[in-house]
Write a protein that holds these residues in place. Structure first.
Motif, PDB file in Angstrom:
ATOM      1  N   GLU A  36       0.829  -1.207   0.000  1.00 13.29           N
ATOM      2  CA  GLU A  36       0.000   0.000   0.000  1.00 13.29           C
ATOM      3  C   GLU A  36       0.863   1.257   0.000  1.00 13.29           C
ATOM      4  OE1 GLU A  36      -2.486  -0.496   3.415  1.00 13.29           O
ATOM      5  OE2 GLU A  36      -3.960  -1.672   2.303  1.00 13.29           O
ATOM      6  N   ARG A  37       1.978   1.202   0.688  1.00 15.86           N
ATOM      7  CA  ARG A  37       2.849   2.374   0.781  1.00 15.86           C
ATOM      8  C   ARG A  37       3.701   2.573  -0.459  1.00 15.86           C
ATOM      9  NH1 ARG A  37       5.464   1.681   6.626  1.00 15.86           N
ATOM     10  NH2 ARG A  37       6.194  -0.138   5.519  1.00 15.86           N
ATOM     11  N   THR A  38       3.912   1.518  -1.248  1.00 16.18           N
ATOM     12  CA  THR A  38       4.831   1.631  -2.379  1.00 16.18           C
ATOM     13  C   THR A  38       4.201   1.330  -3.733  1.00 16.18           C
ATOM     14  OG1 THR A  38       5.541  -0.663  -2.163  1.00 16.18           O
ATOM     15  CG2 THR A  38       6.801   0.986  -0.955  1.00 16.18           C
ATOM     16  N   ALA A  39       2.928   0.974  -3.766  1.00 13.64           N
ATOM     17  CA  ALA A  39       2.282   0.541  -5.020  1.00 13.64           C
ATOM     18  C   ALA A  39       2.407   1.581  -6.127  1.00 13.64           C
ATOM     19  CB  ALA A  39       0.823   0.187  -4.769  1.00 13.64           C
ATOM     20  N   GLU A  40       2.165   2.828  -5.795  1.00 18.01           N
ATOM     21  CA  GLU A  40       2.224   3.865  -6.827  1.00 18.01           C
ATOM     22  C   GLU A  40       3.628   3.967  -7.414  1.00 18.01           C
ATOM     23  OE1 GLU A  40       1.359   8.615  -7.513  1.00 18.01           O
ATOM     24  OE2 GLU A  40       0.771   7.684  -5.627  1.00 18.01           O
ATOM     25  N   ASP A  41       4.631   3.952  -6.573  1.00 16.51           N
ATOM     26  CA  ASP A  41       6.014   4.035  -7.033  1.00 16.51           C
ATOM     27  C   ASP A  41       6.373   2.828  -7.900  1.00 16.51           C
ATOM     28  OD1 ASP A  41       8.654   5.268  -7.039  1.00 16.51           O
ATOM     29  OD2 ASP A  41       9.265   3.567  -5.788  1.00 16.51           O
ATOM     30  N   ILE A  42       5.964   1.648  -7.461  1.00 13.27           N
ATOM     31  CA  ILE A  42       6.233   0.431  -8.230  1.00 13.27           C
ATOM     32  C   ILE A  42       5.548   0.519  -9.587  1.00 13.27           C
ATOM     33  CG2 ILE A  42       5.743  -2.048  -8.337  1.00 13.27           C
ATOM     34  CD1 ILE A  42       6.222  -2.100  -5.282  1.00 13.27           C
ATOM     35  N   TRP A  43       4.298   0.948  -9.592  1.00 12.90           N
ATOM     36  CA  TRP A  43       3.521   1.048 -10.829  1.00 12.90           C
ATOM     37  C   TRP A  43       4.164   2.058 -11.785  1.00 12.90           C
ATOM     38  CZ3 TRP A  43      -0.386  -1.833 -12.627  1.00 12.90           C
ATOM     39  CH2 TRP A  43      -1.074  -1.356 -13.743  1.00 12.90           C
ATOM     40  N   LEU A  44       4.527   3.216 -11.274  1.00 15.48           N
ATOM     41  CA  LEU A  44       5.087   4.273 -12.121  1.00 15.48           C
ATOM     42  C   LEU A  44       6.448   3.907 -12.701  1.00 15.48           C
ATOM     43  CD1 LEU A  44       4.069   7.443 -10.088  1.00 15.48           C
ATOM     44  CD2 LEU A  44       3.073   6.613 -12.226  1.00 15.48           C
ATOM     45  N   HIS A  45       7.162   3.007 -12.036  1.00 19.86           N
ATOM     46  CA  HIS A  45       8.466   2.586 -12.541  1.00 19.86           C
ATOM     47  C   HIS A  45       8.387   1.320 -13.388  1.00 19.86           C
ATOM     48  CE1 HIS A  45       9.911   5.435  -9.470  1.00 19.86           C
ATOM     49  NE2 HIS A  45      10.879   5.608 -10.336  1.00 19.86           N
ATOM     50  N   GLY A  46       7.176   0.930 -13.739  1.00 22.82           N
ATOM     51  CA  GLY A  46       7.002  -0.211 -14.631  1.00 22.82           C
ATOM     52  C   GLY A  46       7.362  -1.550 -14.025  1.00 22.82           C
ATOM     53  N   GLU A  47       7.270  -1.664 -12.718  1.00 22.09           N
ATOM     54  CA  GLU A  47       7.637  -2.908 -12.053  1.00 22.09           C
ATOM     55  C   GLU A  47       6.390  -3.651 -11.578  1.00 22.09           C
ATOM     56  OE1 GLU A  47      10.785  -2.456  -9.199  1.00 22.09           O
ATOM     57  OE2 GLU A  47      11.491  -0.672 -10.251  1.00 22.09           O
ATOM     58  N   THR A  48       5.421  -3.763 -12.452  1.00 22.69           N
ATOM     59  CA  THR A  48       4.162  -4.391 -12.066  1.00 22.69           C
ATOM     60  C   THR A  48       4.322  -5.875 -11.748  1.00 22.69           C
ATOM     61  OG1 THR A  48       3.622  -4.689 -14.396  1.00 22.69           O
ATOM     62  CG2 THR A  48       2.714  -2.755 -13.307  1.00 22.69           C
ATOM     63  N   HIS A  49       5.393  -6.488 -12.240  1.00 17.57           N
ATOM     64  CA  HIS A  49       5.614  -7.909 -11.912  1.00 17.57           C
ATOM     65  C   HIS A  49       5.731  -8.104 -10.396  1.00 17.57           C
ATOM     66  CE1 HIS A  49       9.725  -6.292 -12.201  1.00 17.57           C
ATOM     67  NE2 HIS A  49      10.041  -7.217 -11.321  1.00 17.57           N
ATOM     68  N   THR A  50       6.246  -7.072  -9.700  1.00 14.99           N
ATOM     69  CA  THR A  50       6.320  -7.150  -8.234  1.00 14.99           C
ATOM     70  C   THR A  50       4.923  -7.183  -7.635  1.00 14.99           C
ATOM     71  OG1 THR A  50       8.403  -5.938  -8.240  1.00 14.99           O
ATOM     72  CG2 THR A  50       7.203  -5.997  -6.163  1.00 14.99           C
ATOM     73  N   LEU A  51       4.034  -6.367  -8.179  1.00 14.25           N
ATOM     74  CA  LEU A  51       2.658  -6.349  -7.680  1.00 14.25           C
ATOM     75  C   LEU A  51       1.944  -7.657  -7.967  1.00 14.25           C
ATOM     76  CD1 LEU A  51       1.535  -2.752  -8.687  1.00 14.25           C
ATOM     77  CD2 LEU A  51       2.173  -3.576  -6.430  1.00 14.25           C
ATOM     78  N   TYR A  52       2.148  -8.193  -9.162  1.00 11.39           N
ATOM     79  CA  TYR A  52       1.485  -9.453  -9.529  1.00 11.39           C
ATOM     80  C   TYR A  52       1.956 -10.612  -8.676  1.00 11.39           C
ATOM     81  CZ  TYR A  52      -0.462  -7.195 -13.624  1.00 11.39           C
ATOM     82  OH  TYR A  52      -1.147  -6.364 -14.444  1.00 11.39           O
ATOM     83  N   ARG A  53       3.229 -10.601  -8.360  1.00 13.20           N
ATOM     84  CA  ARG A  53       3.781 -11.692  -7.548  1.00 13.20           C
ATOM     85  C   ARG A  53       3.198 -11.638  -6.171  1.00 13.20           C
ATOM     86  NH1 ARG A  53      10.052 -12.194  -7.116  1.00 13.20           N
ATOM     87  NH2 ARG A  53       9.585 -11.833  -4.972  1.00 13.20           N
TER      88      ARG A  53
END
Length: 53
Positions: A36-53
């Motif tokens: 929740e604290r880092t989702a936006e940063d992860i998303w904006l940097h194109g690292e959605t694989h981290t979110l999916y995992r």
């Protein structure tokens, strides 16, 4: 061990590593909190694989 590593990575500002370790520790509540604290940063940097995992 995994949870201690997750908290260490969080303290170092390495949120992606902290998330991975929190998931390995099966502390899903903590992992969700980190996400929740880092989702936006992860998303904006194109690292959605981290979110999916």
């Amino acid at each position: 061990m995994w949870l201690r590593a997750a908290r260490w990575y969080e303290a170092q500002g390495e949120m992606r590593e902290a998330i991975v370790h929190a998931l390995e520790a099966a502390d899903f509540s903590y992992a969700a909190s980190l996400l929740e604290r880092t989702a936006e940063d992860i998303w904006l940097h194109g690292e959605t694989h981290t979110l999916y995992r």
